[in-house]
Write a protein that holds these residues in place. Structure first.
Motif, PDB file in Angstrom:
ATOM      1  N   LEU A  81       0.768  -1.078  -0.113  1.00 41.82           N
ATOM      2  CA  LEU A  81       0.151  -0.172  -0.238  1.00 41.82           C
ATOM      3  C   LEU A  81       1.095   1.271   0.042  1.00 41.82           C
ATOM      4  O   LEU A  81       1.603   1.738   1.019  1.00 41.82           O
ATOM      5  CB  LEU A  81      -0.991  -0.046   1.147  1.00 41.82           C
ATOM      6  N   GLN A  82       1.065   1.859  -1.397  1.00 39.72           N
ATOM      7  CA  GLN A  82       1.902   3.152  -1.308  1.00 39.72           C
ATOM      8  C   GLN A  82       0.803   4.247  -0.820  1.00 39.72           C
ATOM      9  O   GLN A  82      -0.079   4.458  -1.537  1.00 39.72           O
ATOM     10  CB  GLN A  82       2.156   3.337  -2.652  1.00 39.72           C
ATOM     11  N   MET A  83       1.347   5.043   0.011  1.00 44.61           N
ATOM     12  CA  MET A  83       0.457   6.227   0.651  1.00 44.61           C
ATOM     13  C   MET A  83       1.218   7.491   0.324  1.00 44.61           C
ATOM     14  O   MET A  83       2.148   7.512   1.114  1.00 44.61           O
ATOM     15  CB  MET A  83       0.174   5.716   2.184  1.00 44.61           C
ATOM     16  N   ASN A  84       0.514   8.319  -0.368  1.00 48.45           N
ATOM     17  CA  ASN A  84       1.166   9.410  -0.438  1.00 48.45           C
ATOM     18  C   ASN A  84       0.425  10.608  -0.072  1.00 48.45           C
ATOM     19  O   ASN A  84      -0.960  10.695   0.163  1.00 48.45           O
ATOM     20  CB  ASN A  84       1.357   9.893  -2.204  1.00 48.45           C
ATOM     21  N   VAL A  85       0.850  11.779  -0.132  1.00 45.69           N
ATOM     22  CA  VAL A  85       0.174  13.033   0.575  1.00 45.69           C
ATOM     23  C   VAL A  85      -0.707  12.892   1.700  1.00 45.69           C
ATOM     24  O   VAL A  85      -1.921  12.863   1.884  1.00 45.69           O
ATOM     25  CB  VAL A  85      -0.821  13.793  -0.596  1.00 45.69           C
ATOM     26  N   LEU A  86      -0.024  12.110   2.645  1.00 46.37           N
ATOM     27  CA  LEU A  86      -0.678  11.755   3.869  1.00 46.37           C
ATOM     28  C   LEU A  86      -1.317  12.836   4.871  1.00 46.37           C
ATOM     29  O   LEU A  86      -0.660  13.970   4.857  1.00 46.37           O
ATOM     30  CB  LEU A  86       0.288  10.886   4.787  1.00 46.37           C
ATOM     31  N   LYS A  87      -2.376  12.631   5.572  1.00 48.28           N
ATOM     32  CA  LYS A  87      -3.049  13.475   6.322  1.00 48.28           C
ATOM     33  C   LYS A  87      -3.138  13.224   7.572  1.00 48.28           C
ATOM     34  O   LYS A  87      -3.129  11.856   7.659  1.00 48.28           O
ATOM     35  CB  LYS A  87      -4.321  14.023   5.708  1.00 48.28           C
ATOM     36  N   PRO A  88      -3.206  14.043   8.750  1.00 51.09           N
ATOM     37  CA  PRO A  88      -3.419  13.632   9.856  1.00 51.09           C
ATOM     38  C   PRO A  88      -4.642  12.755  10.296  1.00 51.09           C
ATOM     39  O   PRO A  88      -4.416  11.697  11.141  1.00 51.09           O
ATOM     40  CB  PRO A  88      -3.579  14.837  10.557  1.00 51.09           C
ATOM     41  N   GLU A  89      -5.601  12.781   9.435  1.00 51.22           N
ATOM     42  CA  GLU A  89      -6.609  11.689   9.642  1.00 51.22           C
ATOM     43  C   GLU A  89      -6.467  10.370   8.865  1.00 51.22           C
ATOM     44  O   GLU A  89      -7.286   9.451   9.046  1.00 51.22           O
ATOM     45  CB  GLU A  89      -8.130  12.369   8.926  1.00 51.22           C
ATOM     46  N   ASP A  90      -5.156  10.065   8.501  1.00 55.63           N
ATOM     47  CA  ASP A  90      -4.888   8.862   8.067  1.00 55.63           C
ATOM     48  C   ASP A  90      -4.405   8.151   9.201  1.00 55.63           C
ATOM     49  O   ASP A  90      -3.897   6.967   8.903  1.00 55.63           O
ATOM     50  CB  ASP A  90      -3.641   8.782   6.994  1.00 55.63           C
ATOM     51  N   THR A  91      -4.053   8.688  10.248  1.00 50.34           N
ATOM     52  CA  THR A  91      -3.390   8.244  11.562  1.00 50.34           C
ATOM     53  C   THR A  91      -4.314   6.910  11.859  1.00 50.34           C
ATOM     54  O   THR A  91      -5.417   7.165  12.164  1.00 50.34           O
ATOM     55  CB  THR A  91      -3.478   9.090  12.607  1.00 50.34           C
ATOM     56  N   GLN A 122      -1.797  -8.582  12.040  1.00 51.52           N
ATOM     57  CA  GLN A 122      -1.754  -7.892  13.186  1.00 51.52           C
ATOM     58  C   GLN A 122      -1.800  -6.505  13.231  1.00 51.52           C
ATOM     59  O   GLN A 122      -2.271  -5.800  14.259  1.00 51.52           O
ATOM     60  CB  GLN A 122      -0.461  -8.486  14.227  1.00 51.52           C
ATOM     61  N   GLY A 123      -1.675  -5.842  12.168  1.00 51.96           N
ATOM     62  CA  GLY A 123      -1.529  -4.476  12.063  1.00 51.96           C
ATOM     63  C   GLY A 123      -0.375  -3.661  12.264  1.00 51.96           C
ATOM     64  O   GLY A 123       0.860  -4.095  12.904  1.00 51.96           O
ATOM     65  N   THR A 124      -0.159  -2.514  11.445  1.00 54.73           N
ATOM     66  CA  THR A 124       1.004  -1.696  11.511  1.00 54.73           C
ATOM     67  C   THR A 124       0.522  -0.287  12.049  1.00 54.73           C
ATOM     68  O   THR A 124      -0.313   0.262  11.167  1.00 54.73           O
ATOM     69  CB  THR A 124       1.919  -1.885  10.615  1.00 54.73           C
ATOM     70  N   GLN A 125       1.166   0.416  12.760  1.00 56.88           N
ATOM     71  CA  GLN A 125       0.714   1.771  12.873  1.00 56.88           C
ATOM     72  C   GLN A 125       1.111   2.675  12.064  1.00 56.88           C
ATOM     73  O   GLN A 125       2.496   2.586  11.843  1.00 56.88           O
ATOM     74  CB  GLN A 125       1.283   2.274  14.632  1.00 56.88           C
ATOM     75  N   VAL A 126       0.501   3.660  11.677  1.00 54.97           N
ATOM     76  CA  VAL A 126       0.719   4.815  10.802  1.00 54.97           C
ATOM     77  C   VAL A 126       0.382   6.103  11.637  1.00 54.97           C
ATOM     78  O   VAL A 126      -0.738   6.273  11.904  1.00 54.97           O
ATOM     79  CB  VAL A 126       0.242   4.820   9.492  1.00 54.97           C
ATOM     80  N   THR A 127       1.233   6.876  11.898  1.00 61.65           N
ATOM     81  CA  THR A 127       0.831   8.051  12.501  1.00 61.65           C
ATOM     82  C   THR A 127       1.534   9.368  11.667  1.00 61.65           C
ATOM     83  O   THR A 127       2.621   9.329  11.290  1.00 61.65           O
ATOM     84  CB  THR A 127       1.536   8.245  13.814  1.00 61.65           C
ATOM     85  N   VAL A 128       0.419  10.317  11.573  1.00 63.89           N
ATOM     86  CA  VAL A 128       0.609  11.404  10.431  1.00 63.89           C
ATOM     87  C   VAL A 128       0.525  12.388  11.377  1.00 63.89           C
ATOM     88  O   VAL A 128      -0.382  13.137  12.006  1.00 63.89           O
ATOM     89  CB  VAL A 128      -0.212  11.462   9.264  1.00 63.89           C
ATOM     90  N   SER A 129       1.821  13.337  11.580  1.00 66.33           N
ATOM     91  CA  SER A 129       1.647  14.511  12.498  1.00 66.33           C
ATOM     92  C   SER A 129       1.410  15.997  11.503  1.00 66.33           C
ATOM     93  O   SER A 129       1.944  15.763  10.487  1.00 66.33           O
ATOM     94  CB  SER A 129       3.184  14.648  13.163  1.00 66.33           C
ATOM     95  N   SER A 130       0.885  16.596  12.048  1.00 71.41           N
ATOM     96  CA  SER A 130       0.495  17.910  11.266  1.00 71.41           C
ATOM     97  C   SER A 130       1.576  19.207  11.467  1.00 71.41           C
ATOM     98  O   SER A 130       2.579  18.937  12.102  1.00 71.41           O
ATOM     99  CB  SER A 130      -0.831  18.508  11.986  1.00 71.41           C
TER     100      SER A 130
END
Length: 130
Positions: A81-91, A122-130
């Motif tokens: 899953l390539q994730m670009n232009v990440l936003k805080p709401e993608d956390t 099991q999942g992996t954490q993605v955190t997007v800071s503003s």
């Protein structure tokens, strides 16, 4: 029994990119439909993207369409899953899922539902800071 192991999560600034990987066990990975879901704190798990067994068909949630790309490498038993232009709401915690039952046809609409999948990582954490 199929095992799914996600990797690639982390902390990134808004506007940045990450690529998640999900490695699957099993000798028939090329017959699995695969999907990515995510769950933010205090929210229900939601659909992100799905891809057919051949990789020829994909579907996305409206919130990520145009920013995220799902792909797979059947030789490596891996979906990305390539994730670009990440936003805080993608956390969220991002989960990989597999349907090993190989129906007659692939429907992006059907595979947007958690009930279509019979194995989960099991999942992996993605955190997007503003």
């Amino acid at each position: 029994q199929v095992q799914l192991v996600e990797s690639g999560g982390g902390l990134v600034q808004a506007g940045g990119s990450l690529r998640l990987s999900c490695a699957a066990s099993g000798r028939t990975f090329s017959s699995y439909a695969m999907g990515w879901f995510r769950q933010a704190p205090g929210k229900e798990r939601e659909f992100v993207a799905t891809i057919s067994w051949s990789g020829g068909s994909t579907a996305y949630a409206a919130s990520v369409k145009g920013r995220f790309t799902i792909s797979r490498d059947n030789a490596k038993n891996t979906v990305y899953l390539q994730m670009n232009v990440l936003k805080p709401e993608d956390t969220a915690v991002y989960y990989c899922a597999a349907d090993t039952r190989r129906p007659l046809y692939f429907s992006g609409t059907s595979y947007s539902s958690e009930t279509q999948y019979n194995y989960w990582g099991q999942g992996t954490q993605v955190t997007v800071s503003s």
